[in-house]
Design a protein around this motif. Structure first.
Motif, PDB file in Angstrom:
ATOM      1  N   ALA A 320     114.730  16.040 -32.816  1.00  0.00           N
ATOM      2  CA  ALA A 320     115.709  16.774 -31.646  1.00  0.00           C
ATOM      3  C   ALA A 320     116.656  17.686 -32.556  1.00  0.00           C
ATOM      4  N   ASN A 321     116.459  17.887 -33.993  1.00  0.00           N
ATOM      5  CA  ASN A 321     117.546  18.791 -34.623  1.00  0.00           C
ATOM      6  C   ASN A 321     116.795  19.953 -35.233  1.00  0.00           C
ATOM      7  N   ARG A 322     115.404  19.895 -35.110  1.00  0.00           N
ATOM      8  CA  ARG A 322     114.617  21.175 -35.559  1.00  0.00           C
ATOM      9  C   ARG A 322     113.229  21.250 -34.924  1.00  0.00           C
ATOM     10  N   ASP A 327     105.572  21.984 -33.421  1.00  0.00           N
ATOM     11  CA  ASP A 327     105.798  21.628 -32.087  1.00  0.00           C
ATOM     12  C   ASP A 327     105.348  22.596 -30.947  1.00  0.00           C
ATOM     13  N   LEU A 328     104.594  23.593 -31.447  1.00  0.00           N
ATOM     14  CA  LEU A 328     104.223  24.792 -30.609  1.00  0.00           C
ATOM     15  C   LEU A 328     102.922  24.237 -30.367  1.00  0.00           C
ATOM     16  N   PRO A 329     102.377  23.727 -28.830  1.00  0.00           N
ATOM     17  CA  PRO A 329     100.832  23.624 -28.736  1.00  0.00           C
ATOM     18  C   PRO A 329     100.139  24.866 -28.647  1.00  0.00           C
ATOM     19  N   SER A 330      98.911  24.632 -29.253  1.00  0.00           N
ATOM     20  CA  SER A 330      97.857  25.772 -29.283  1.00  0.00           C
ATOM     21  C   SER A 330      97.212  25.668 -28.139  1.00  0.00           C
ATOM     22  N   PRO A 331      96.753  27.294 -27.609  1.00  0.00           N
ATOM     23  CA  PRO A 331      95.811  27.168 -25.997  1.00  0.00           C
ATOM     24  C   PRO A 331      94.613  26.850 -26.430  1.00  0.00           C
ATOM     25  N   ASN A 332      94.233  26.771 -27.711  1.00  0.00           N
ATOM     26  CA  ASN A 332      92.776  26.398 -28.134  1.00  0.00           C
ATOM     27  C   ASN A 332      92.804  25.283 -29.052  1.00  0.00           C
ATOM     28  N   ALA A 413     118.074  34.091 -32.466  1.00  0.00           N
ATOM     29  CA  ALA A 413     119.517  34.118 -32.429  1.00  0.00           C
ATOM     30  C   ALA A 413     119.999  33.172 -31.748  1.00  0.00           C
ATOM     31  N   TYR A 414     119.686  32.887 -30.658  1.00  0.00           N
ATOM     32  CA  TYR A 414     120.268  31.751 -29.577  1.00  0.00           C
ATOM     33  C   TYR A 414     119.822  30.244 -30.218  1.00  0.00           C
ATOM     34  N   ALA A 415     118.775  30.057 -31.128  1.00  0.00           N
ATOM     35  CA  ALA A 415     118.296  28.863 -31.631  1.00  0.00           C
ATOM     36  C   ALA A 415     119.639  28.625 -32.826  1.00  0.00           C
ATOM     37  N   ASP A 416     119.687  29.726 -33.784  1.00  0.00           N
ATOM     38  CA  ASP A 416     120.588  29.945 -34.624  1.00  0.00           C
ATOM     39  C   ASP A 416     121.837  29.479 -34.147  1.00  0.00           C
ATOM     40  N   ARG A 417     122.409  30.036 -33.354  1.00  0.00           N
ATOM     41  CA  ARG A 417     123.811  29.765 -32.564  1.00  0.00           C
ATOM     42  C   ARG A 417     123.772  28.279 -32.089  1.00  0.00           C
ATOM     43  N   GLN A 418     122.824  27.668 -31.759  1.00  0.00           N
ATOM     44  CA  GLN A 418     122.854  26.281 -31.247  1.00  0.00           C
ATOM     45  C   GLN A 418     122.496  25.394 -32.342  1.00  0.00           C
TER      46      GLN A 418
END
Length: 514
Positions: A320-322, A327-332, A413-418
């Motif tokens: 939940a914290n990183r 965490d990114l699913p591959s399309p292939n 930028a928004y992830a860093d802000r979060q």
């Protein structure tokens, strides 16, 4: 070859389509894509930005991948996928100024009893202006969209023509994208999905057509409106809306076969936008990471080798914290590291471009560099700069790369802000200063160029090596390859230089570094 159609519904649907366009352009998508948007708020900033992204990609592709042009990239992955608009690209169900529900559905009874039974009187619902969206009231949007679709506008005729391709044996994949919250998306997603399925059924087509859906759950929150009585969507309404909508979808999908595959994407805790904009051109919400997850789901569905499973697929992450590449699913499924490889190459190419683009634009630059090995190796000696300097080509590529890098940098930028632990790409070497959230819709300012020293110091920092492998090569390796090698293929003019530069930025290129 399959025909791939994506329809973004509402402002959030448009944002996801923007992500799909960028992902497809960098190699994380199908070889062809036809894009349509649906939004009652025709001035919506999210819709405008998505249409701008489509135009930038198309302009760059036209400049560099049109056969017979003086500067031609005929081989390689750069801008390889073809992207087109569905008809005009945007369907506005009710384009009339000051259109309202009572004008559309007055036929429900002269005394208005039926209308009063279904919708509240006055400006809250019956007389609410529809030209700026449905203001978080999905039941109003559903009725309005169904009414407009019955008139069979050109948008639907264009879609029917695309679906008719399946009669000739071609595979057609249709992906609908919207949100479960808000107004247009929440109203249009189930309504348009059923209308599309009805077109398919009436045409007697099924075997060659697959219909998928991406449904965005709440993944951002916004500030309360300054006017406490404003008739707008509110953050505190999103979860109750979502709960009710998911119950509706559960009941609907038990009764009807609408989707061959459905993706649900959300984020917890939601990203805080820090402002409120109910609609119009000012609603240009920043790019956020869940839209990349949705784009990768879209790429998976639109890949012709993938057979839709009939499943409902939900996004998830390890912590939940990183967030990291796993965490990114591959399309292939055969290439699980594909998102890492494509994004890494794209950013490294964009950084290298910030060094070489000013050189290529400099007056009499060819006289200064004509004796250099890379100038000769990349066949620049064969270019007739007196007849075609290539300024339009350079500008189109520059504009496209800036848009895509800004998109990636805004997410970070928004992830860093979060305070989200970010272990994906690092756009800092390409950004001029800190993110400015006083301008929340566009907090990032990109550097216009990089010096040789900037490139050497930042190139290896754009992405980390994957899985603890050896560190990635630095810019010296790129210089080495440009001076000693050139990719083979069909290239003309500056195309050879651009094709080699893009290819040598691959993270798979680890040999031969000085």
């Amino acid at each position: 070859m399959s025909k791939n159609i994506v329809i973004g519904i509402g402002g959030t649907g448009a944002k996801v389509v923007e992500a799909i366009l960028h992902a497809t352009a960098i190699g994380l998508g199908p070889s062809n894509l036809t894009v349509g948007l649906v939004d009652q708020d025709q001035s919506n900033g999210n819709v405008s930005r998505t249409r701008e992204a489509l135009q930038l990609i198309n302009r760059a592709r036209k400049q560099w991948r049109t056969s017979g042009s003086p500067h031609f990239i005929g081989d390689g992955d750069l801008l390889k996928a073809r992207v087109d608009a569905l008809g005009s690209g945007l369907w506005v169900p009710h384009p009339e100024t000051k259109a309202s529900l009572v004008q559309l559905l007055g036929h429900l009874g002269k005394d208005g009893a039926a209308l009063d039974l279904l919708f509240a009187q006055g400006p809250l619902e019956q007389q609410m202006r529809l030209d700026e969206g449905y203001r978080g009231r999905a039941h109003i949007g559903s009725a309005a969209i169904t009414s407009a679709a019955a008139d069979s506008p050109k948008f639907w005729r264009d879609l029917e023509e695309e679906i008719a391709n399946a009669k000739g044996g071609d595979e057609v994949r249709i992906l609908l994208v919207g949100s479960v919250f808000g107004g247009t998306g929440a109203a249009g997603f189930p309504t348009i999905s059923r209308l599309v399925r009805r077109i398919i059924d009436l045409a007697g087509l099924d075997r060659n057509i697959h219909v998928g859906g991406i449904l965005m759950l709440p993944y951002f929150r916004f500030s309360a409106p300054e006017d406490v009585d404003a008739n707008v969507a509110r953050t505190e309404d999103l979860l109750p809306q979502t709960r009710g909508a998911l119950r509706y979808y559960h009941s609907l999908l038990e009764r009807e076969r609408i989707f061959d595959e459905l993706f649900l994407v959300g984020w917890n805790p939601p990203f805080d936008l820090g402002y409120h904009q109910p609609g119009t051109g000012e609603q240009r919400n920043p790019a956020l990471l869940p839209e990349v997850l949705a784009a990768l789901g879209a790429a998976r569905f639109l890949t012709s080798s993938h057979a839709p499973t009939g499943e409902i697929l939900v996004s998830a992450r390890e912590s939940a914290n990183r967030v990291g590449w796993s965490d990114l699913p591959s399309p292939n499924a055969k290439f699980p590291d594909l998102p890492y490889e494509m994004v890494a190459r794209h950013l490294r190419f964009a950084a290298a471009w910030k060094l070489w683009q000013p050189i290529l634009r400099r007056e009499k630059w060819k006289d200064e560099y004509s004796s250099h090995n890379w100038f000769k190796k990349q066949r620049l000696t064969e270019v007739d700069f007196s007849n075609e300097p290539g300024s339009a080509n350079l500008a189109s590529l520059d504009d496209y790369l800036d848009a895509s890098v800004n998109w990636l940098a805004t997410m970070k930028a928004y992830a860093d802000r979060q305070d989200l632990g970010w272990s994906l790409w690092n756009t800092d070497p390409l950004v001029d200063g800190e993110a400015n959230f006083d301008s929340p819709t566009n907090p990032v300012r990109l550097r216009t160029q990089l010096s040789d020293g900037d490139l050497h110091s930042g190139y290896a920092k754009l992405v980390d090596s994957l899985g603890g492998a050896e560190p990635l090569s630095d810019a010296s390796h790129l210089h080495y390859r440009m001076n000693t090698d050139a990719v083979s293929g069909q290239f003309e003019g500056l195309g050879q230089f651009i094709g080699s530069l893009h290819d040598f930025c691959s993270v798979r290129e680890q040999k031969g570094a000085l």
